[in-house]
Design an enzyme around this catalytic site. Structure first.
Site, short mmCIF file in Angstrom:
data_model
loop_
_atom_site.label_atom_id
_atom_site.label_comp_id
_atom_site.label_asym_id
_atom_site.label_seq_id
_atom_site.Cartn_x
_atom_site.Cartn_y
_atom_site.Cartn_z
CB SER A 132 43.30 34.73 49.32
OG SER A 132 41.93 34.51 49.20
CD GLU A 134 37.58 31.79 49.30
OE1 GLU A 134 37.43 30.69 49.83
OE2 GLU A 134 36.63 32.52 48.92
CE1 TYR A 155 43.65 31.02 45.29
CE2 TYR A 155 42.18 31.62 47.11
CZ TYR A 155 43.08 31.98 46.12
OH TYR A 155 43.44 33.30 45.97
N1 LIG Z 1 41.15 38.61 42.55
C1 LIG Z 1 40.85 38.33 43.81
O1 LIG Z 1 39.71 38.52 44.26
C2 LIG Z 1 41.92 37.84 44.75
C3 LIG Z 1 41.71 37.93 46.13
C4 LIG Z 1 42.74 37.52 46.99
C5 LIG Z 1 43.92 37.00 46.49
N2 LIG Z 1 44.07 36.91 45.14
C6 LIG Z 1 45.34 36.37 44.64
O2 LIG Z 1 45.97 37.45 43.97
C7 LIG Z 1 46.72 36.97 42.86
C8 LIG Z 1 46.26 37.68 41.60
O3 LIG Z 1 44.88 37.40 41.39
P1 LIG Z 1 44.19 37.64 39.98
O4 LIG Z 1 42.75 37.90 40.25
O5 LIG Z 1 44.98 38.57 39.18
O6 LIG Z 1 44.30 36.15 39.34
P2 LIG Z 1 44.30 35.70 37.81
O7 LIG Z 1 43.69 36.76 36.96
O8 LIG Z 1 43.73 34.33 37.78
O9 LIG Z 1 45.85 35.65 37.43
C9 LIG Z 1 46.65 34.59 37.89
C10 LIG Z 1 48.01 34.71 37.23
O10 LIG Z 1 48.80 33.60 37.67
C11 LIG Z 1 49.39 33.01 36.54
N3 LIG Z 1 49.63 31.59 36.78
C12 LIG Z 1 48.72 30.64 37.12
N4 LIG Z 1 49.32 29.45 37.22
C13 LIG Z 1 50.64 29.65 36.92
C14 LIG Z 1 51.77 28.81 36.84
N5 LIG Z 1 51.65 27.51 37.06
N6 LIG Z 1 52.95 29.35 36.52
C15 LIG Z 1 53.06 30.67 36.27
N7 LIG Z 1 52.03 31.54 36.31
C16 LIG Z 1 50.83 31.02 36.64
C17 LIG Z 1 48.38 33.22 35.44
O11 LIG Z 1 48.99 33.01 34.20
P3 LIG Z 1 48.12 32.69 32.87
O12 LIG Z 1 47.66 34.02 32.38
O13 LIG Z 1 49.11 32.01 31.99
O14 LIG Z 1 46.99 31.82 33.29
C18 LIG Z 1 47.99 34.65 35.71
O15 LIG Z 1 48.95 35.51 35.18
C19 LIG Z 1 46.52 35.47 42.85
O16 LIG Z 1 47.58 34.87 43.55
C20 LIG Z 1 45.22 35.27 43.60
O17 LIG Z 1 45.15 33.99 44.17
C21 LIG Z 1 43.12 37.33 44.27
#
Ligand SMILES: NC(=O)c1ccc[n+]([C@@H]2O[C@H](COP(=O)([O-])OP(=O)(O)OC[C@H]3O[C@@H](n4cnc5c(N)ncnc54)[C@H](OP(=O)(O)O)[C@@H]3O)[C@@H](O)[C@H]2O)c1
Length: 343
Positions: A132, A134, A155
């Site tokens: 990320s 971040e 994070y």
């Molecule tokens: N979106 C952004 O701007 C961005 C930027 C850089 C990096 N990222 C990274 O990219 C990835 C995807 O982002 P996103 O926006 O799709 O995030 P998101 O919508 O919050 O999805 C996170 C996923 O992780 C799962 N999860 C969370 N805690 C867990 C646990 N303890 N065990 C198993 N599964 C778990 C969630 O499951 P539930 O549905 O059950 O909660 C969900 O499926 C993440 O790693 C995030 O940190 C995102």
């Protein structure tokens, strides 16, 4: 006949996981989505693809827990994926200030658990780590693969550690393990407690009479916002590159949260100042990342990746989606907005 590729996706129920699964299904992959157990089945974002692909065996869902190595290893041994996309995380920066230990456990140690299992059980599997922007934290923009990491939250720290774990398994053990350093990306599927979605969703609630104001923290911080659909295409391209490497994905443009609010309210000709309160102390963070703006020239050159959405198109798609959730189309919403402006 060519065999279908098999991909594992952790975080398939999330924003990126759901778009990535759709993309890979179109490319004829067999998907194994790894879910955690939740008290309410949380599969809204993947319900359409479940209906279409589960019964023909192209989409398979399995329970596992990222804190439980054997639950991950058993699946790797059984299905021998070609590609493993690790998207699951405690992904909310603000909440990580309250749940630092759990954030490190899920975001950092789980990355180690998965990579160690791949090393022991199925070395050929390619691995993608969701790193990320971040991680750059207070490093001034523009940030690229050579910029230093100065994370400002649990994070950010958890993602820096997972970044280095991924690099370590690549360099020390020869795994095909790559990091995508993704700048913020949004969509109608963004979680409701992320600021962009909070703005579009709360505005729909205001127009439908469910809320009066949107309460926000510091709206001067600046981010580089893209669309999740563009970014999951980049994620896939990172694992198709001839060798494992780390890539920044970003739009290269940077806007403040205030700019985002203005763009959304402008679609309805509303004055945002009548509906938004700022500097609410519940949303101020102990330390804040002031400005992120990515330089993704490496991905553009080597992967030929570039984003298709701009911020105006993103704001519009998110707002229209939230209006629809509350039974309004754009014309109806504009009429209500006009009445609200007169009051
Ligand atoms: N979106 C952004 O701007 C961005 C930027 C850089 C990096 N990222 C990274 O990219 C990835 C995807 O982002 P996103 O926006 O799709 O995030 P998101 O919508 O919050 O999805 C996170 C996923 O992780 C799962 N999860 C969370 N805690 C867990 C646990 N303890 N065990 C198993 N599964 C778990 C969630 O499951 P539930 O549905 O059950 O909660 C969900 O499926 C993440 O790693 C995030 O940190 C995102």
């Amino acid at each position: 006949m060519k065999k279908n590729k098999v991909a594992f996706i952790t975080g398939i129920t999330g924003q990126d996981g759901s778009y990535l699964a759709e993309l890979l299904l179109k490319k004829n992959y067999i998907i194994h989505g790894l879910l955690r157990r939740t008290s309410i089945l949380n599969i809204e974002r993947i319900q359409d693809i479940i209906n279409k692909y589960e019964k023909i065996g192209k989409l398979n869902l399995h329970y596992m827990d990222l804190t439980d190595t054997s639950s991950i290893s058993n699946l790797i041994i059984k299905y021998k994926p070609h590609e493993f996309y690790n998207l699951a995380s405690m992904s909310h920066v603000g909440i990580s200030f309250y749940t630092g230990e759990a954030t490190l456990n899920i975001n950092t140690l789980a990355t180690y658990r998965i990579l160690e299992s791949i090393l022991k059980n199925h070395k050929k599997c390619k691995f993608y780590q969701a790193s990320s922007s971040e991680m750059f934290g207070s490093t001034p923009p523009p940030q690229n693969e050579k910029s230093s990491f100065n994370p400002q939250s649990p994070y950010g720290i958890s993602k820096v550690s997972a970044f280095h774990i991924t690099k370590y398994f690549r360099q020390a053990h020869g795994l095909f393990a790559s990091n995508g350093i993704l700048f913020n990306h949004e969509s109608p599927r963004r979680g409701l407690n992320f600021v962009t979605r909070k703005i579009t969703h709360s505005l729909a609630r205001i127009l439908s009479g469910h809320e009066k104001k949107i309460h926000l923290g510091d709206i001067s911080t600046r981010r580089d916002w893209g669309h999740s659909k563009d970014y999951v295409r980049g994620i896939w391209m990172i694992l198709q590159y001839k060798k494992p490497e780390d890539f920044v994905l970003s739009t290269g443009k940077n806007y403040s949260i205030e700019d985002f609010i203005k763009k959304v309210f402008k679609i309805l000709d509303l004055n945002w100042k009548d509906f938004v309160t700022t500097n609410n102390k519940n949303f101020l963070r102990p330390s804040e990342v002031r400005s992120l703006q990515g330089d993704s020239s490496k991905a553009r050159k080597l992967l030929k990746w570039k984003p298709e959405y701009d911020l105006n198109a993103l704001c519009r798609e998110m707002l229209l989606n939230d209006l629809k959730l509350y039974g309004m189309n754009l014309e109806e919403a504009k009429k209500i907005a006009k009445k609200l402006s007169k009051n």
